[in-house]
Every structure is written in C-alpha cells, then in structure tokens.
Design a protein around this motif. Structure first.
Motif, mmCIF file in Angstrom:
data_model
loop_
_atom_site.group_PDB
_atom_site.id
_atom_site.type_symbol
_atom_site.label_atom_id
_atom_site.label_comp_id
_atom_site.label_asym_id
_atom_site.label_seq_id
_atom_site.Cartn_x
_atom_site.Cartn_y
_atom_site.Cartn_z
ATOM 1 N N ARG A 91 0.830 -1.211 0.000
ATOM 2 C CA ARG A 91 0.000 0.000 0.000
ATOM 3 C C ARG A 91 0.864 1.260 0.000
ATOM 4 N N ARG A 144 7.590 -7.107 -6.683
ATOM 5 C CA ARG A 144 7.619 -8.135 -5.624
ATOM 6 C C ARG A 144 9.066 -8.486 -5.269
ATOM 7 N N ARG A 148 -10.752 -7.720 -6.260
ATOM 8 C CA ARG A 148 -9.380 -7.751 -5.724
ATOM 9 C C ARG A 148 -8.934 -9.196 -5.478
ATOM 10 N N ASP A 197 -5.732 -10.895 -7.180
ATOM 11 C CA ASP A 197 -4.661 -11.433 -6.334
ATOM 12 C C ASP A 197 -4.478 -12.944 -6.547
ATOM 13 N N ARG A 253 -2.902 -13.708 -10.538
ATOM 14 C CA ARG A 253 -1.592 -13.276 -11.027
ATOM 15 C C ARG A 253 -0.629 -14.461 -11.079
HETATM 16 O O1 DC Z 1 -3.641 -7.140 2.951
HETATM 17 P P1 DC Z 1 -3.973 -5.839 2.250
HETATM 18 O O2 DC Z 1 -5.410 -5.747 1.801
HETATM 19 O O3 DC Z 1 -3.521 -4.646 3.037
HETATM 20 O O4 DC Z 1 -3.063 -5.848 0.898
HETATM 21 C C1 DC Z 1 -3.198 -4.871 -0.114
HETATM 22 C C2 DC Z 1 -2.823 -5.468 -1.460
HETATM 23 O O5 DC Z 1 -1.414 -5.761 -1.496
HETATM 24 C C3 DC Z 1 -3.513 -6.794 -1.801
HETATM 25 O O6 DC Z 1 -4.684 -6.581 -2.578
HETATM 26 C C4 DC Z 1 -2.488 -7.580 -2.573
HETATM 27 C C5 DC Z 1 -1.168 -6.998 -2.146
HETATM 28 N N1 DC Z 1 -0.377 -7.878 -1.272
HETATM 29 C C6 DC Z 1 0.385 -8.859 -1.881
HETATM 30 O O7 DC Z 1 0.320 -9.010 -3.089
HETATM 31 N N2 DC Z 1 1.202 -9.643 -1.120
HETATM 32 C C7 DC Z 1 1.257 -9.501 0.207
HETATM 33 N N3 DC Z 1 2.063 -10.276 0.928
HETATM 34 C C8 DC Z 1 0.450 -8.522 0.854
HETATM 35 C C9 DC Z 1 -0.366 -7.733 0.077
#
Ligand code: DC
Length: 225
Positions: free
Chosen positions: A46, A111, A182, A186, A189
């Motif tokens: 974020r 990432r 979302r 997630d 991907r």
């Molecule tokens: O947990 P969150 O809703 O605060 O995370 C926000 C976004 O960040 C989520 O939609 C996907 C990404 N995220 C990720 O890809 N890998 C993580 N370890 C944590 C979050």
C-alpha cells in the motif's frame, strides 16, 4: 541485511488470506500474546503504491516502480507506517489505496524489490506476519502457516464497519464487488498468487470471534514449536 543461518532459528508465523479476512487483527494479537514482532506486509504494498502516486509514477511502469520500491525509506511504529519521515496515516487504508496496492503487487519486479525488505523484519524472539505469500514465498520455512479466510459477504461487512468507524463513506454492495475483484486479481496473477499452501492450516473465521481465532493460532503454534 541479517545472517541467513541465524535467521532460520527465529520462528515465523505466516498468516495469509484474502482482503478483510481479519488476518491483520489476528496476526497483531497473536504477536502480542507471544511477545513477537508483527509485520503487515500489505502495508508495504500500500505504501509503495502511495509513494508512486505521489511521485507521479504510473501504476504499470514496472521498472520505475521497482526502482522506487528498492529505495523506500520505510519505518513501522505499531500499526503506523512512516514514509520518508512522515506518517502515511489513513491515506494507505482506503479502498482506492488497496486497489492500487493490488495492481502494483501483480508486477514481478516490484515483488522482487520488496522481498528482502520483508525478510529483514525477522528478528528475535520471533515474527508474526500477514499477507498473501508470507508462507509460500517470503518465509517458506515458517514454523506455522495459516490460511485465514471468511466468506466474501462477511468480509465486506467487516470492511464496512471498519470504514464507518474511521469516518469514511462506505457502500456495502460496492465493497463486496471491490473485494471480489481484488480477490480475483490477487488469485489470478502469475507470481505468488493468493492461494492456500499445501502445508497451511485453514482457519475460516466467518462464524468465529477474533479471540477464538487468535487462540487457535497460538495453540497450533505451541503444538508446532
Ligand atoms: O492485505 P492488504 O489488503 O492490506 O493488501 C493490499 C494489497 O497488497 C492486496 O490486494 C495484494 C497486495 N499484497 C500482496 O500481493 N502480497 C502480500 N504479501 C500482501 C499484500
């Protein structure tokens, strides 16, 4: 950067799951009960998206985003995230910030840039962390892996209450649709998708109080330790 071999002796509890499943609340309380550190990895995605938007970087400019991620000046203080010496505050907790985070999180170079930064939170006496790939990618040797979820309706309800409490406007139907989109992004991907790892314990909190979820994780950890 810390020493890999010493690190391996430091226990990690990895709690992964979809948006608004309550994993952050549960992870923070488990950390408090065990006296462990806590890492909210979603906040890192974020705050990266937030920094990019402030710097005028497009959310699909993978190279520029990865460069930005590598140079982030981040500090956590409890649940507050500090970016370049300033508290990020609620600006990173909105639905818009969550969507932006989910978009940049789909980019492999981003990432990769954030991987070591997350591993550096592994400090004695232990770490509890929550996210999407904490057990599968970031800490594959975690002592305990939990996949914490709840029905989409229940998660939308929880997010709704959270936003209203913070004084934000919220619409339940829009939140539900947003969560589903979302989750789909997630989970779809190519890299580190949202998925229950084969060695993760499933914890469905749809009908479970927070305290009960915390106690189940603590009990499973004590059994595994
Ligand atoms: O947990 P969150 O809703 O605060 O995370 C926000 C976004 O960040 C989520 O939609 C996907 C990404 N995220 C990720 O890809 N890998 C993580 N370890 C944590 C979050």
């Amino acid at each position: 950067m810390s020493d890999r071999l010493t690190d391996l002796a430091i226990p990690v509890i990895a709690i992964d799951g979809p948006s608004a499943s309550g994993k952050g609340t549960v992870a923070a309380l488990v950390a408090r009960e065990l006296g462990f550190h806590y890492l909210d990895s979603g906040a890192i995605y974020r705050v990266t998206a937030h920094a990019a938007q402030r710097a005028g970087i497009a959310l699909d400019d993978e190279d520029a985003l990865a460069r930005l991620a590598r140079g982030l000046d981040l500090r956590f203080d409890g649940t507050e995230v500090w970016l370049a010496g300033e508290p990020a505050g609620d600006a990173i907790r909105t639905e818009q910030a969550g969507r932006a985070a989910s978009r940049i999180a789909a980019l492999p170079a981003v990432r990769a840039a954030l991987l070591q930064l997350q591993r550096d939170f592994r400090r004695p006496p232990g770490l509890v962390t929550d996210g999407r790939d904490m057990g599968s990618v970031v800490f594959p040797d975690a002592r305990l892996k939990v996949f914490l979820t709840a029905s989409a309706e229940e998660r939308a309800n929880r997010r709704y209450k959270q936003l209203i409490e913070k004084g934000f406007d919220a619409n339940l139907a829009a939140l539900l649709q947003d969560l589903r989109e979302r989750d789909a992004r997630d989970a779809a991907r190519a890299l580190a998708p949202l998925r229950q790892a084969a060695d993760a314990m499933l914890l469905d909190t749809t009908d479970l109080a927070i305290d009960e979820a915390v106690q189940r994780v603590v009990a499973a950890y004590r059994k595994a330790a």
